[in-house]
Enzyme design. Sequence first.
Site, mmCIF file in Angstrom:
data_model
loop_
_atom_site.group_PDB
_atom_site.id
_atom_site.type_symbol
_atom_site.label_atom_id
_atom_site.label_comp_id
_atom_site.label_asym_id
_atom_site.label_seq_id
_atom_site.Cartn_x
_atom_site.Cartn_y
_atom_site.Cartn_z
ATOM 1 N N PHE A 1 -63.482 66.901 -55.608
ATOM 2 C CA PHE A 1 -63.657 65.660 -56.364
ATOM 3 C C PHE A 1 -63.472 64.469 -55.438
ATOM 4 C CE2 PHE A 1 -62.075 62.323 -59.272
ATOM 5 C CZ PHE A 1 -63.004 62.394 -60.285
ATOM 6 N N HIS B 1 -67.199 52.422 -71.396
ATOM 7 C CA HIS B 1 -68.104 53.336 -70.690
ATOM 8 C C HIS B 1 -67.421 53.943 -69.459
ATOM 9 C CE1 HIS B 1 -71.983 54.911 -69.369
ATOM 10 N NE2 HIS B 1 -71.750 54.399 -68.173
ATOM 11 N N GLU C 1 -66.714 45.946 -68.478
ATOM 12 C CA GLU C 1 -66.187 45.283 -69.668
ATOM 13 C C GLU C 1 -66.120 46.190 -70.887
ATOM 14 O OE1 GLU C 1 -68.686 41.880 -70.149
ATOM 15 O OE2 GLU C 1 -67.896 40.889 -68.373
#
Length: 162
Positions: free
Chosen positions: A122, A97, A94
């Site tokens: 990766f 971050h 939400e």
Amino acid sequence: MATENKNLSVYDKNKIPNAKNLRFGIVVSEWNGEITEALFKGAEDALLDCGALSENVIRWNVPGSFELTFGCKKMIQTEKVDAIVAIGSVIRGETSHFDFVCSATAQGIKDLNVAYDVPVIFCVLTDDNIEQSRARSGGKHGNKGTEAAIAAIQMAVLGKEL
């Protein structure tokens, strides 16, 4: 969607160099462990299938995807590996971050590839939800860990040839 018409687990073993004489590191984030364990299994299975010896596959765990860069750097500095697979999973939440962790992790792994002569692959899923992550860690889209292991073999061989 990049993986919509591709199975990440499919490779032609006849086109992949034998990995018998190569040494691999796999650094695995413990965050979203259901996903990262499945990615690790895909990577390990592919390496072994392509001839890598189990004693030449070294696994280290780190707490989260953000810590992958440091873990990979220390592995480069302390282990004699020919390639590393950095495995993580970041699922959108939400807050912003998600964006910071994804960007920093991608940039950190890119920086390792520029700074060192050991390729770091990766293998960090950056999905919007758990269903997308499951689809790419052994589900309907195959396993990104498998694809990353194949890339690690190819890059390790390229590094030795140059």
